[in-house]
Write a protein that holds these residues in place. Structure first.
Motif, mmCIF file in Angstrom:
data_model
loop_
_atom_site.group_PDB
_atom_site.id
_atom_site.type_symbol
_atom_site.label_atom_id
_atom_site.label_comp_id
_atom_site.label_asym_id
_atom_site.label_seq_id
_atom_site.Cartn_x
_atom_site.Cartn_y
_atom_site.Cartn_z
ATOM 1 N N GLN A 183 -9.442 -7.870 1.423
ATOM 2 C CA GLN A 183 -8.036 -7.833 1.005
ATOM 3 C C GLN A 183 -7.748 -6.657 0.076
ATOM 4 O O GLN A 183 -6.799 -5.905 0.290
ATOM 5 N N ALA B 195 -7.938 -3.110 1.709
ATOM 6 C CA ALA B 195 -6.881 -2.999 2.700
ATOM 7 C C ALA B 195 -5.531 -2.871 2.021
ATOM 8 O O ALA B 195 -4.675 -2.070 2.431
ATOM 9 N N ILE C 184 -2.985 0.228 2.437
ATOM 10 C CA ILE C 184 -1.638 -0.014 2.945
ATOM 11 C C ILE C 184 -0.598 0.452 1.938
ATOM 12 O O ILE C 184 0.433 1.041 2.303
ATOM 13 N N ALA D 256 -0.418 4.212 1.978
ATOM 14 C CA ALA D 256 0.163 4.663 3.244
ATOM 15 C C ALA D 256 1.651 4.396 3.284
ATOM 16 O O ALA D 256 2.445 5.257 3.693
ATOM 17 N N SER D 257 2.057 3.216 2.861
ATOM 18 C CA SER D 257 3.468 2.913 3.036
ATOM 19 C C SER D 257 4.331 3.696 2.061
ATOM 20 O O SER D 257 5.432 4.112 2.429
ATOM 21 N N LEU E 30 4.627 7.135 3.664
ATOM 22 C CA LEU E 30 5.446 7.142 4.876
ATOM 23 C C LEU E 30 6.909 6.907 4.546
ATOM 24 O O LEU E 30 7.801 7.563 5.089
ATOM 25 N N LEU F 243 9.929 9.352 5.189
ATOM 26 C CA LEU F 243 11.046 8.968 6.052
ATOM 27 C C LEU F 243 12.373 9.146 5.341
ATOM 28 O O LEU F 243 13.384 9.478 5.941
ATOM 29 N N ALA G 5 -0.303 -12.181 5.782
ATOM 30 C CA ALA G 5 0.582 -11.169 5.195
ATOM 31 C C ALA G 5 -0.009 -9.784 5.373
ATOM 32 O O ALA G 5 0.705 -8.806 5.613
ATOM 33 N N LEU G 6 -1.339 -9.708 5.294
ATOM 34 C CA LEU G 6 -1.995 -8.415 5.494
ATOM 35 C C LEU G 6 -1.747 -7.907 6.901
ATOM 36 O O LEU G 6 -1.486 -6.720 7.116
ATOM 37 N N ALA H 218 1.689 -6.585 7.069
ATOM 38 C CA ALA H 218 1.799 -5.284 6.392
ATOM 39 C C ALA H 218 1.193 -4.180 7.234
ATOM 40 O O ALA H 218 1.749 -3.072 7.322
ATOM 41 N N GLY H 219 0.044 -4.513 7.859
ATOM 42 C CA GLY H 219 -0.558 -3.522 8.740
ATOM 43 C C GLY H 219 0.378 -3.132 9.868
ATOM 44 O O GLY H 219 0.520 -1.950 10.227
ATOM 45 N N LEU I 66 3.562 -3.215 9.769
ATOM 46 C CA LEU I 66 4.631 -2.403 9.191
ATOM 47 C C LEU I 66 4.218 -0.945 9.110
ATOM 48 O O LEU I 66 4.982 -0.038 9.465
ATOM 49 N N VAL I 67 2.986 -0.721 8.616
ATOM 50 C CA VAL I 67 2.505 0.663 8.503
ATOM 51 C C VAL I 67 2.479 1.314 9.880
ATOM 52 O O VAL I 67 2.869 2.474 10.046
ATOM 53 N N LEU J 92 5.893 2.367 10.833
ATOM 54 C CA LEU J 92 6.341 3.539 10.088
ATOM 55 C C LEU J 92 5.739 4.808 10.665
ATOM 56 O O LEU J 92 6.409 5.828 10.806
ATOM 57 N N MET K 148 4.945 -5.463 -1.913
ATOM 58 C CA MET K 148 4.055 -5.816 -0.812
ATOM 59 C C MET K 148 2.622 -5.950 -1.284
ATOM 60 O O MET K 148 1.910 -6.907 -0.929
ATOM 61 N N LEU L 69 2.165 -9.112 -3.078
ATOM 62 C CA LEU L 69 2.074 -10.266 -2.184
ATOM 63 C C LEU L 69 0.681 -10.394 -1.609
ATOM 64 O O LEU L 69 0.156 -11.498 -1.420
ATOM 65 N N LEU L 70 0.047 -9.264 -1.329
ATOM 66 C CA LEU L 70 -1.275 -9.338 -0.720
ATOM 67 C C LEU L 70 -2.338 -9.743 -1.727
ATOM 68 O O LEU L 70 -3.336 -10.343 -1.368
#
Lengths: 179, 649, 116
Positions: free
Chosen positions: A93, A96, A100, A103-104, A107, A111, B629-630, B633-634, B636-637, B640, C34, C37-38
């Motif tokens: 977890q 990752a 994430i 990355a988000s 991105l 955007l 949730a992971l 989220a994955g 979502l990435v 994007l 996010m 949340l994780l």
């Protein structure tokens, strides 16, 4: 100049509150951080001439929702620290989540730099121009989106009824039922 | 009347259908009378058709009634051909079948599946009629398979007896070997001529000719089919076991009708057969050797029906001998007389068995009989008529027909004639042995102590009138049946089978339906040959009577009954070793290795694969909200990234 | 530059932060929510992170309303707020019914009955 200061202030408040929500171990502290965030976001709303929404944000979100959170925290007694809980049971977890997150952000920011305007006229009416913000929103909501408005009010009623039902304690079995 | 020819097969199939649906309700004995009525009706109509056909001139004696169009690509319709050959056979088939139906009403009295029996009998008669009357190979094959099926159903009629069920299976399987040959022959015929209709095939062969190798192949394969159906070497093994069926079945199917189907086929395709002389020689030799072989076995059998079964095989050998030397008329003549006296003897044997029921344990064993003439005089009288006919005693019918066969054999090959003579001697011998053991001599059934406990009658009783009546009719026919083809009188004698069959030909060709036998001999030689044949027959009778009247003890009897002959040369055991054991091993291989491990393995393996895959996929659902949730989220990435790529940033 | 009655002066031509800056802030806010949340296991805190994400979305809409000069963006936010409120009500009701009476220290990781 003033705009920049307002923007920075709002940003700072919002982000620090967000980080507080995510990192503070005590849930009550986290709830209070949330209030901070909501307030910051309200400032940012004002900076963008969304006065009505800023007010609604403070009243509804900060005033009602967070209070509701605090009620539930107190009801369930989850106010103790999470430090006693133990190690992370899902090993993948944390890494990752880190990947994430990075990355988000990258991105999304990328955007956001893209130009999305097509030059088409607005569908719901101009945001700037004569008239107060409230008038413009009211105009839109009660003429163009009146159905949605009515339905959301029904939704609220349903939500209330649902919550009452959900949170009911199950009836204890009496002797007659087990006979 | 000719246009009503379709009724001849239609009545029995109608009868079979009605009995199938309502047989139980109709019940005994009405079901039996109904079946008999159908077949008797067929007989009456065939008499009418016969008369109609006879009134026509020779050139017109081929009437085809097309019922409906069937397989245009093969050139066949459902059509019935009424020509002299088919009408001759139809007459005796329906006639004898009617008599046997009447007999069966009495014989099968009390059987729980009475109406079912008559259903099968009617169905059999229908199949046999289709076989005979079809105007093309396909209809003939339909009838061929139909009689095979009915034979199976009827042999194993008392299927509670495992031996009967096995016998039915054996008959079916051995017949199949022959049917295989027949089918390949049909394929070759179609390949060669483009049609499967008799007249079209023969016309095509006459116009276009045929390679002798093809003709040989076709005829050899057809003969293979005939061997199966008519129980010649090496496919005869089913007929002795087929005696497990009720005696009317043995009489109808295994004496008079089904087993003659092979002979009929060979005679039907004789234009083709004559183009393959090598095959004709083969047929003649196989027929002769089978006749001899079966006759030797018959001399040592104890079961009253088995003697008659081997006798049938032997007489069929005579018919094939005749076909092989070109004597088609002799073959058909012998077929008709044989039908009369063999059916007679089978029915009489059935009457004896019926009378011995309850007196001894094994009512079919001749060793326990003796002096039956005292108790069942009418049965004895009719059986003796058949005995004299088969032994070739003049002027009974068998004498005339066997003489024709021997004459044709003499014209072709002296060796075949000698074999025929020896067989005739043996035939007379074993038949005499049979009647001495059964009807004369001392009574031996009283010595069977087992029967006492059952409280049945201790002596045999004569059969009811219903069973005796057909015996009487057949006995008369066995005596006078020779009249249909007397060798003297020349062309003046109108009622001559030879002329009847000879002067019909296939329309549009120069082929005569029957060429008759090759060459001719002086009538003086004919008389000499007839005398020699008669002497052989008498010698056989004398031998049989003298030996068997005096040998009353088992030891003395065993001297004449060689163990090799009793075991029928051990052929069944040999076949079992060659075919059954490897066959069973192969089946077990297929069942346990190929099916269980191979095919089931694949199917089960698919299931295991799916289950394994599912188990692995299952690990995604671990119950933790955060890991779900992971995943979101994955996703979502990923979205994007896709959006960035699309906007071409 | 028009001046409406009682409206706050927002000078588009002036050098205030453009829409992209606000969008960037919203992006960061969303990501923080996010990740929270994780990583957080306390159910109430997880819910609060969801609220953070919703707020980020609201900010984005308002920004676009300004950038595209369309009041529809703000109307959407209005509705989002309503629905979010309803959602909070029901969600907390569910949480209460699941976690009521359990011993102290129960986290989201303890609710694994749906494990396949």
């Amino acid at each position: 100049m003033v705009d920049w200061i307002v923007f920075l202030a709002g940003t700072l408040i919002a982000l620090s509150g967000a980080i507080g929500v995510v990192t503070l171990p005590n849930p009550v502290h986290a709830a209070l951080s949330l209030v901070l965030t909501l307030f910051g976001v309200a400032v940012l709303f004002v900076a963008q001439a969304a006065h009505f929404l800023a007010v609604v944000q403070v009243i509804v979100y900060a005033g009602a929702v967070v209070v509701l959170f605090l009620f539930v925290i107190m009801l369930l007694g989850v106010d103790r620290d999470e430090a006693n809980i133990g190690a992370e049971s899902l090993r993948a977890q944390k890494p990752a989540a880190a990947v994430i997150g990075v990355a988000s952000i990258g991105l999304l920011v990328a955007l956001s730099q893209v130009n999305f305007t097509t030059g088409a006229p607005s569908t719901a009416g101009a945001a700037d121009g004569p008239g107060t913000n409230v008038e413009k929103i009211a105009d839109s909501v009660f003429t163009r989106y009146v159905y949605a408005f009515e339905i959301t009010s029904v939704l609220l009623v349903i939500a209330v009824v649902g919550a009452v039902l959900l949170a009911r304690k199950p009836k204890p079995l009496t002797d007659e039922m087990t006979a | 009347m000719l246009s009503l020819v379709w009724l001849i097969p239609a009545l029995p199939i109608f009868g079979a259908t009605v009995l199938l649906l309502f047989g139980k309700r109709i019940g005994e004995p009405l079901a039996g009378w109904f079946g008999t009525a159908m077949v008797a009706g067929s007989f009456l109509i065939s008499v009418g058709v016969f008369a109609d056909l006879a009134s026509k001139s020779a050139e017109e004696r081929a009437y085809t009634k097309v019922l409906w169009s069937w397989l245009p690509s093969l050139g066949v319709d459902v059509a019935l051909l009424a020509n002299p050959l088919s009408m001759t056979m139809v007459l005796f088939v329906t006639g004898i079948a009617s008599l046997i139906h009447v007999f069966a009403i009495g014989y099968m009295h009390g059987d729980p599946r009475f109406s079912r029996f008559f259903t099968y009998l009617n169905l059999f008669v229908f199949s046999m009629l289709m076989l005979i009357m079809g105007d093309n190979f396909v209809l003939m094959f339909l009838g061929w398979e139909g009689v095979g099926t009915c034979s199976y159903l009827l042999i194993s009629f008392w299927f509670e007896r495992p031996s009967a069920a096995t016998a039915g299976k054996k008959a079916f399987v051995v017949n199949r070997v022959g049917d295989f040959g027949l089918m390949i022959a049909m394929f070759l015929i179609f390949n060669q001529t483009g049609s499967l209709q008799y007249h079209a095939v023969f016309r095509s062969i006459e116009e276009n000719g045929i390679a002798s190798s093809t003709a040989t192949a076709i005829c050899l394969l057809l003969f293979l089919g005939a061997c199966g159906k008519s129980a010649q070497l090496p496919l005869y093994v089913w007929l002795p076991d087929a005696m497990e069926g009720p005696t009317p079945v043995s009489a109808l199917i295994h004496a008079a009708t089904m087993v003659t189907a092979g002979v009929y086929l060979m005679v039907r395709v004789h234009p083709l057969l004559e183009l393959a002389p090598g095959v004709m020689t083969t047929i003649a030799w196989v027929g002769a050797l089978t006749a001899l072989f079966a006759a030797t076995i018959a001399t040592a059998q104890d079961d009253i029906k088995r003697v008659l079964a081997y006798s049938t095989i032997s007489q069929l050998g005579y018919m094939f001998l005749a076909v092989g030397v070109g004597g088609n008329v002799a073959a058909i003549f012998h077929m008709v007389t044989h039908a009369f006296f063999k059916a007679l003897m089978f029915l009489a044997a059935g009457s004896v068995i019926h009378g011995m029921h309850g007196v001894v344990v094994d009512e079919q064993n001749m060793k326990w009989m003796g002096n039956i003439k005292k108790w069942m005089p009418i049965t004895t009288g009719t059986f003796l008529m058949g005995w004299l006919a088969i032994s070739g005693f003049p002027p009974f019918s068998g004498f005339w027909s066997k003489d024709e066969v021997l004459l044709d054999a003499y014209k072709e090959n002296k060796a075949l004639w000698i074999i025929g003579l020896v067989t005739a001697l043996l035939t007379a011998y074993y038949m005499t042995r049979q009647i001495v053991l059964v009807f004369f001599g001392k009574e031996r059934f009283a010595a069977d102590s087992h029967a006492d406990a059952r409280g049945h009658a201790h002596t045999p009783h004569e059969s009811p009138v219903l069973m005796l009546l057909p015996l009487g009719v057949l006995a008369v026919l066995a005596v006078v049946g020779g009249a249909i083809n007397q060798p003297f009188g020349g062309k003046n004698l109108a009622m001559k089978l030879e002329h009847w069959l000879d002067e019909s030909f296939i329309p549009g060709t120069e082929i005569h339906a029957f060429v008759g036998s090759h060459g001719s001999v002086a009538s003086g030689t004919k008389l000499t040959l007839a005398v020699i044949a008669t002497l052989c027959g008498l010698a056989g009778i004398a031998l049989g009577a003298s030996q068997w009247l005096k040998r009353t003890t088992p030891e003395s009897q065993a001297q004449l009954e060689l163990p090799l002959l009793k075991r029928a040369y051990g052929v069944d055991a040999l076949y079992s070793k060659i075919f059954e054991v490897p066959g069973r091993k192969f089946s077990e291989f297929l069942a346990f290795v190929v099916d269980r491990r191979g095919i089931d393995g694949v199917v089960n393996g698919m299931a295991t694969l799916v289950r394994g895959g599912g188990n692995q996929l299952r690990k995604l659902q671990n119950g933790y909200v955060r890991s779900y949730a992971l995943s979101i989220a994955g996703g979502l990435v990923a979205l994007l990234v896709w959006a960035i790529v699309r906007t071409g940033f | 530059m028009t001046q409406a009655q009682g409206a706050v002066l927002v000078d588009k031509a002036s050098s205030g932060p453009g829409g992209q800056w606000f969008l960037a802030v919203a992006a960061v806010l969303f990501t923080i929510g996010m990740v929270g949340l994780l990583l957080r296991r306390n159910v109430i805190v997880m819910f609060m992170c969801v609220e953070l994400m919703l707020n980020a979305v609201n900010l984005t809409f308002v920004t676009f309303a300004r950038m595209l000069n369309d009041i529809g963006g703000q109307v959407v936010v209005f509705f989002i707020m309503v629905v979010a409120a309803a959602e909070v009500v029901v969600g907390l009701g569910i949480i209460v019914s699941i976690f009521r009476g359990r011993k102290i220290g129960t986290t989201a990781d303890n609710a694994v009955l749906l494990k396949g």
